[in-house]
Scaffold this motif. Sequence first.
Motif, PDB file in Angstrom:
ATOM      1  N   PHE A  26      -2.521 -67.941  -9.407  1.00  0.00           N
ATOM      2  CA  PHE A  26      -2.244 -67.115  -8.229  1.00  0.00           C
ATOM      3  C   PHE A  26      -0.753 -66.785  -8.231  1.00  0.00           C
ATOM      4  O   PHE A  26       0.073 -67.660  -8.519  1.00  0.00           O
ATOM      5  CB  PHE A  26      -2.576 -67.874  -6.934  1.00  0.00           C
ATOM      6  N   GLY A  27      -0.378 -65.567  -7.880  1.00  0.00           N
ATOM      7  CA  GLY A  27       1.048 -65.233  -7.792  1.00  0.00           C
ATOM      8  C   GLY A  27       1.272 -63.756  -7.568  1.00  0.00           C
ATOM      9  O   GLY A  27       0.340 -62.940  -7.550  1.00  0.00           O
ATOM     10  N   ARG A  28       2.549 -63.417  -7.411  1.00  0.00           N
ATOM     11  CA  ARG A  28       2.931 -62.031  -7.121  1.00  0.00           C
ATOM     12  C   ARG A  28       2.951 -61.162  -8.378  1.00  0.00           C
ATOM     13  O   ARG A  28       2.785 -59.952  -8.321  1.00  0.00           O
ATOM     14  CB  ARG A  28       4.310 -62.001  -6.447  1.00  0.00           C
ATOM     15  N   ALA A  29       3.203 -61.790  -9.564  1.00  0.00           N
ATOM     16  CA  ALA A  29       3.293 -61.034 -10.806  1.00  0.00           C
ATOM     17  C   ALA A  29       1.937 -60.449 -11.165  1.00  0.00           C
ATOM     18  O   ALA A  29       0.884 -61.030 -10.888  1.00  0.00           O
ATOM     19  CB  ALA A  29       3.809 -61.931 -11.930  1.00  0.00           C
ATOM     20  N   ASP A  38       2.705 -60.204  -1.753  1.00  0.00           N
ATOM     21  CA  ASP A  38       3.360 -60.819  -0.596  1.00  0.00           C
ATOM     22  C   ASP A  38       4.710 -61.341  -1.057  1.00  0.00           C
ATOM     23  O   ASP A  38       4.807 -62.108  -2.033  1.00  0.00           O
ATOM     24  CB  ASP A  38       2.489 -61.962  -0.059  1.00  0.00           C
ATOM     25  N   ALA A  39       5.797 -60.934  -0.365  1.00  0.00           N
ATOM     26  CA  ALA A  39       7.148 -61.353  -0.750  1.00  0.00           C
ATOM     27  C   ALA A  39       7.340 -62.861  -0.602  1.00  0.00           C
ATOM     28  O   ALA A  39       8.266 -63.434  -1.207  1.00  0.00           O
ATOM     29  CB  ALA A  39       8.188 -60.606   0.083  1.00  0.00           C
ATOM     30  N   GLN A  40       6.513 -63.535   0.208  1.00  0.00           N
ATOM     31  CA  GLN A  40       6.630 -64.984   0.403  1.00  0.00           C
ATOM     32  C   GLN A  40       5.975 -65.769  -0.737  1.00  0.00           C
ATOM     33  O   GLN A  40       6.059 -66.998  -0.780  1.00  0.00           O
ATOM     34  CB  GLN A  40       5.964 -65.387   1.731  1.00  0.00           C
ATOM     35  N   VAL A  41       5.312 -65.059  -1.659  1.00  0.00           N
ATOM     36  CA  VAL A  41       4.604 -65.711  -2.765  1.00  0.00           C
ATOM     37  C   VAL A  41       5.446 -65.590  -4.031  1.00  0.00           C
ATOM     38  O   VAL A  41       6.022 -64.532  -4.314  1.00  0.00           O
ATOM     39  CB  VAL A  41       3.218 -65.060  -2.970  1.00  0.00           C
ATOM     40  N   SER A  42       5.544 -66.678  -4.810  1.00  0.00           N
ATOM     41  CA  SER A  42       6.315 -66.676  -6.045  1.00  0.00           C
ATOM     42  C   SER A  42       5.602 -65.863  -7.113  1.00  0.00           C
ATOM     43  O   SER A  42       4.414 -65.536  -6.994  1.00  0.00           O
ATOM     44  CB  SER A  42       6.531 -68.109  -6.534  1.00  0.00           C
ATOM     45  N   ARG A  43       6.351 -65.550  -8.207  1.00  0.00           N
ATOM     46  CA  ARG A  43       5.752 -64.750  -9.288  1.00  0.00           C
ATOM     47  C   ARG A  43       4.498 -65.427  -9.834  1.00  0.00           C
ATOM     48  O   ARG A  43       3.470 -64.806 -10.005  1.00  0.00           O
ATOM     49  CB  ARG A  43       6.779 -64.531 -10.407  1.00  0.00           C
ATOM     50  N   ASP A  59       0.500 -76.821  -7.165  1.00  0.00           N
ATOM     51  CA  ASP A  59       1.605 -75.923  -6.794  1.00  0.00           C
ATOM     52  C   ASP A  59       2.630 -75.929  -7.922  1.00  0.00           C
ATOM     53  O   ASP A  59       2.997 -76.984  -8.447  1.00  0.00           O
ATOM     54  CB  ASP A  59       2.256 -76.381  -5.488  1.00  0.00           C
ATOM     55  N   LEU A  60       3.110 -74.754  -8.336  1.00  0.00           N
ATOM     56  CA  LEU A  60       4.013 -74.636  -9.483  1.00  0.00           C
ATOM     57  C   LEU A  60       5.469 -74.543  -9.033  1.00  0.00           C
ATOM     58  O   LEU A  60       6.262 -73.780  -9.580  1.00  0.00           O
ATOM     59  CB  LEU A  60       3.629 -73.401 -10.311  1.00  0.00           C
ATOM     60  N   GLY A  61       5.827 -75.352  -8.040  1.00  0.00           N
ATOM     61  CA  GLY A  61       7.223 -75.380  -7.571  1.00  0.00           C
ATOM     62  C   GLY A  61       7.594 -74.174  -6.729  1.00  0.00           C
ATOM     63  O   GLY A  61       8.761 -73.765  -6.711  1.00  0.00           O
ATOM     64  N   SER A  62       6.633 -73.608  -6.005  1.00  0.00           N
ATOM     65  CA  SER A  62       6.915 -72.432  -5.184  1.00  0.00           C
ATOM     66  C   SER A  62       7.835 -72.801  -4.023  1.00  0.00           C
ATOM     67  O   SER A  62       7.876 -73.944  -3.579  1.00  0.00           O
ATOM     68  CB  SER A  62       5.610 -71.846  -4.629  1.00  0.00           C
ATOM     69  N   GLN A  63       8.544 -71.812  -3.538  1.00  0.00           N
ATOM     70  CA  GLN A  63       9.499 -72.055  -2.450  1.00  0.00           C
ATOM     71  C   GLN A  63       8.794 -72.254  -1.116  1.00  0.00           C
ATOM     72  O   GLN A  63       9.209 -73.085  -0.305  1.00  0.00           O
ATOM     73  CB  GLN A  63      10.475 -70.871  -2.338  1.00  0.00           C
TER      74      GLN A  63
END
Length: 646
Positions: A26-29, A38-43, A59-63
């Motif tokens: 799952f991610g923005r990329a 979603d800008a709140q989601v990491s690549r 979780d892959l270290g998302s902010q």
Amino acid sequence: MTSLQLDVEDEDRRERLAFTKERITFGRAAGNDVVVNDAQVSRTHCVLERSGDGFRIVDLGSQNGTFVNGDRVPAARLKAGDQLRVGRLRVKVVEVDVSGDEDVAELQKDRSFLNWLVTVNRDLAAEHELMPLLNRVLDAVVNFSRAERAFVVLAAKDGGLECEASRNFKGDSVHDAEVAVSRSIAHEVLTTGKPLFSINAREDERFRAVQSIVNLGLRSVLCVPIRFREELLGVVYIDNRLEAGVFSTRDAERLLVFADQAAIAVANARLIKELIDSNEALATARARLELLNRDLRRTVSDREAELASVRARLAGDDIDEPKSKYDSVGIIGRSPAMTRVFEMLDRVTDSNFPVLIEGESGTGKELVARAIHRLGPRRSEPFVSENCAALPETLLESELFGSIKGAFTGASATRRGLVERAHRGTLFLDEVSEMSPALQAKMLRFLQEGEFRPVGGTDPIKVDVRIVSASNKDLRQLVSESKFREDLFYRLNVLPVRLPPLRSRADDIPLLLERFVARAVSAQGKPMPRIAPEVVEAFKRYPWPGNVRELENEVRRLVTLCDDVLVADRLSAHVLEGRAGANDAKLAVVDDDADLTARVAAIEVREIQKALKDCGGNKSRAATQLGISRFALNRKIEKYGLDATE
């Protein structure tokens, strides 16, 4: 085979997704299995991976974190019914048994690709710079195709190739030293316009003779044309030097779709660049033309100034060699408006009838009155003048008609008035409109009978006086408003002379300028300076609401501030800009439809404001500059409701 079924929902979609993969990202990329815009989601935000007989979320270290059933977790085992949240995306987990095949994963990948393509099209409409957009879409190409590197190679004008954008699997631009694509493959695609696909380029019979493929160690290669309206702009090239068979036919299809989007971006960017270049060239040409026009205007102005000076001297305008009778009394002008004034003066000078001079403040009414006297038959007799606005009524009466000793407090001796002193000569009454009604009656009786009685006296005194009066107000209008006696107006207005404002005779400005400069440098003991053409231009452009008086004051200022050349930089700001001064605009501007009385009042207000400003609010100095008494100035300040401290 165990598959994972997910119900996903956010603001833009609501759908059910099925996976048979071991690992789901799952991610923005764009390369993720589930793309979350979603800008709140990491690549790459988190991953669902097989764990034993089930799945777990990591979780892959998302902010901003990954949430399971409302709790933020670094990792958690999942079961059917669990609720996930990734940014705004809500996911419900359902575990089902299906007999799957590889097409399920490809279909899911196609769906993600189409979602990404919608985003790319939106960006194409908003992005005007080519490089940022190409880098972004190349990132997606690498993720979708498992390419090691991706390049956009465009056809150069010289027939060669040039690399416009590059990306590697880390998401970085490829360094110049590493930019090495098979130009044979790129040329082949650019020439034929057809895609080229190789599972293992090193063992492909088509490329056995191509040394660059061997040198580069290429294995998986895919290259498609970038075509815009039947024009081949370049190619999109991806490769993998480590593995063979990385790319599929579906990768080729997706890359062709991307190439179509890249073609739009390249064509738009080139068009915008051409427009920018054209606008810059046009702006440069306009600036060059403006410089040429400015030089031409300066040259023309120089010639005009020289011609005006020559014409002035040839016409007798030289201060040391006056040749015109009006030049000799200080009245300068060659314009049609002044020519008409001179024609009128030629007719009234030799007469003994009263003359009424009308004109705006600063047009030279007193100068014309003196000329009428000096050029007429009474030139050897006295010329006596009085400003009717300078004194209160009682003082003005005694000033005009004289007084007998003891006539009023302070009258310690009999005193001759101006009327008596002007016997056989000329009496000039300036601002005659300011006379009080009582004094107007006495002046009318004097004009009718040719005699007067001093204040306090009983015996009439007979005199022979020619009356020349002046007003900056429309006396005819004042008569219609019952503010001036009609019978007195007709006694004064026997021979009317109307002086034009300076703005209606701009052709006279070079002559006046030369005369006033000569007069100013003579008073200051300076050598005659050269007048810059820009000064003449500015003087012609400015409307001169204060007329000739304002022009002479500006010349005095300019001569004081300059040395051997009078330059425009030293002009007052409002003169240089060709507008009335900012401090004058508040009360000095009237509508075009205003009557003459309102216009004259506006000019009077402006002159008072300017004088007070020049003198720092000192009323005595301002009155001297205006040529009136301090008492008269106070009356006008009160009349117009002015604040001398502003």
